[in-house]
Design a protein around this motif. Structure first.
Motif, short mmCIF file in Angstrom:
data_model
loop_
_atom_site.label_atom_id
_atom_site.label_comp_id
_atom_site.label_asym_id
_atom_site.label_seq_id
_atom_site.Cartn_x
_atom_site.Cartn_y
_atom_site.Cartn_z
N LEU A 1 1.30 -0.88 -0.02
CA LEU A 1 0.25 0.18 -0.43
C LEU A 1 1.06 1.22 0.43
O LEU A 1 0.56 1.86 -0.84
CB LEU A 1 -1.14 -0.57 1.27
CG LEU A 1 -1.73 1.48 1.33
CD1 LEU A 1 -2.60 1.43 0.38
CD2 LEU A 1 -2.43 0.93 3.18
N GLY A 2 2.04 1.88 0.99
CA GLY A 2 2.55 2.44 0.91
C GLY A 2 3.74 3.18 -0.37
O GLY A 2 3.61 4.07 -0.98
N TRP A 3 4.07 1.15 -1.28
CA TRP A 3 4.73 1.56 -2.36
C TRP A 3 3.14 2.19 -3.59
O TRP A 3 4.06 3.08 -4.23
CB TRP A 3 5.00 -0.02 -3.15
CG TRP A 3 5.73 0.18 -4.43
CD1 TRP A 3 7.36 1.14 -4.95
CD2 TRP A 3 4.81 0.09 -5.72
NE1 TRP A 3 7.33 0.80 -6.24
CE2 TRP A 3 5.72 0.60 -6.91
CE3 TRP A 3 3.80 -0.61 -6.16
CZ2 TRP A 3 5.47 0.33 -7.73
CZ3 TRP A 3 3.57 -0.69 -7.40
CH2 TRP A 3 4.47 -0.57 -8.55
N THR A 4 2.15 1.91 -3.26
CA THR A 4 0.81 2.31 -4.31
C THR A 4 1.08 3.40 -4.51
O THR A 4 0.33 4.40 -5.08
CB THR A 4 0.35 0.80 -4.36
OG1 THR A 4 0.03 0.12 -4.30
CG2 THR A 4 -1.12 1.66 -5.52
N LEU A 5 0.47 3.98 -3.07
CA LEU A 5 0.52 5.48 -2.44
C LEU A 5 1.82 6.20 -2.63
O LEU A 5 1.59 7.84 -3.27
CB LEU A 5 -0.04 5.21 -1.23
CG LEU A 5 -1.43 4.90 -0.89
CD1 LEU A 5 -2.03 4.52 0.41
CD2 LEU A 5 -2.44 5.69 -1.42
N SER A 6 2.79 5.70 -3.50
CA SER A 6 3.69 6.96 -3.56
C SER A 6 3.94 7.29 -5.03
O SER A 6 4.18 8.57 -5.04
CB SER A 6 5.45 6.00 -3.40
OG SER A 6 5.16 5.22 -4.31
N ASP A 7 2.90 7.07 -5.91
CA ASP A 7 2.59 7.77 -7.09
C ASP A 7 1.39 7.88 -7.04
O ASP A 7 0.48 7.39 -7.63
CB ASP A 7 2.89 6.54 -7.55
CG ASP A 7 2.98 6.75 -9.42
OD1 ASP A 7 4.30 7.92 -10.50
OD2 ASP A 7 1.54 6.40 -9.38
N GLY A 8 1.51 9.42 -7.53
CA GLY A 8 -0.26 9.89 -7.40
C GLY A 8 -1.27 9.07 -8.20
O GLY A 8 -2.61 8.73 -7.84
N SER A 9 -0.42 8.77 -9.22
CA SER A 9 -1.55 8.58 -10.10
C SER A 9 -1.88 6.48 -10.14
O SER A 9 -2.85 6.36 -10.69
CB SER A 9 -0.93 8.31 -11.42
OG SER A 9 0.06 7.69 -12.19
N ARG A 10 -0.86 5.97 -9.76
CA ARG A 10 -1.13 4.89 -9.07
C ARG A 10 -2.16 4.79 -8.12
O ARG A 10 -3.40 3.31 -8.25
CB ARG A 10 0.55 4.19 -8.99
CG ARG A 10 0.07 2.92 -8.88
CD ARG A 10 1.38 1.83 -8.64
NE ARG A 10 2.29 2.06 -7.87
CZ ARG A 10 3.63 2.85 -7.46
NH1 ARG A 10 4.02 3.02 -9.03
NH2 ARG A 10 4.59 3.24 -7.55
N ALA A 11 -1.75 6.07 -7.23
CA ALA A 11 -2.80 6.24 -6.11
C ALA A 11 -4.58 6.23 -6.45
O ALA A 11 -5.31 5.71 -6.23
CB ALA A 11 -2.22 6.97 -4.77
N ASP A 12 -4.45 7.25 -7.74
CA ASP A 12 -6.03 7.55 -8.18
C ASP A 12 -6.58 6.43 -8.21
O ASP A 12 -7.76 6.05 -8.91
CB ASP A 12 -5.97 8.20 -8.63
CG ASP A 12 -5.33 9.79 -8.22
OD1 ASP A 12 -5.37 10.13 -7.27
OD2 ASP A 12 -5.00 10.50 -8.58
N ARG A 13 -5.35 5.19 -9.84
CA ARG A 13 -5.98 3.81 -9.83
C ARG A 13 -6.20 3.14 -8.55
O ARG A 13 -7.62 2.54 -9.16
CB ARG A 13 -5.09 3.50 -10.76
CG ARG A 13 -6.01 2.82 -11.78
CD ARG A 13 -4.74 2.53 -12.88
NE ARG A 13 -3.86 1.41 -12.83
CZ ARG A 13 -2.31 2.01 -11.52
NH1 ARG A 13 -1.51 2.64 -12.76
NH2 ARG A 13 -1.41 0.58 -11.71
#
Length: 100
Positions: free
Chosen positions: A24-36
């Motif tokens: 989750l931390g890795w995913t949220l570290s990138d804005g577009s990935r977090a939005d996805r």
């Protein structure tokens, strides 16, 4: 070895939750990935915060990664895991979470 439950299956343990939180931390570290993640899982920021200790929510994060192999591989590499370990953790968290 994880303890087996009454059905002879292994229960998810703290290591599965830890892997999911790292992912989750890795995913949220990138804005577009977090939005996805939010768009595809149907979660919003409040639900994610409230469900951070919920195996079903953690499983959804790992399922999101599993559905996009390049992200799954990149995440596993970044957190020092393997794609197979992330998939196995997702399956155990989902199974155990729905059995709550």
């Amino acid at each position: 070895m994880r303890p087996e439950n009454a059905n002879g299956k292994q229960d998810s343990g703290p290591q599965d939750a830890t892997l999911a939180l790292m992912a989750l931390g890795w995913t949220l570290s990138d804005g577009s990935r977090a939005d996805r993640l939010l768009a595809l899982t149907g979660l919003d920021a409040d639900a994610l915060r409230a469900g951070i200790d919920n195996p079903v929510v953690l499983a959804a994060v790992l399922a999101f990664l599993a559905d996009h192999e390049p992200d799954l591989i990149a995440c596993a590499d970044a957190i020092g895991s393997t794609p197979a370990a992330l998939i196995a953790a997702q399956e155990r968290l989902a199974r155990d979470g729905w059995g709550r």
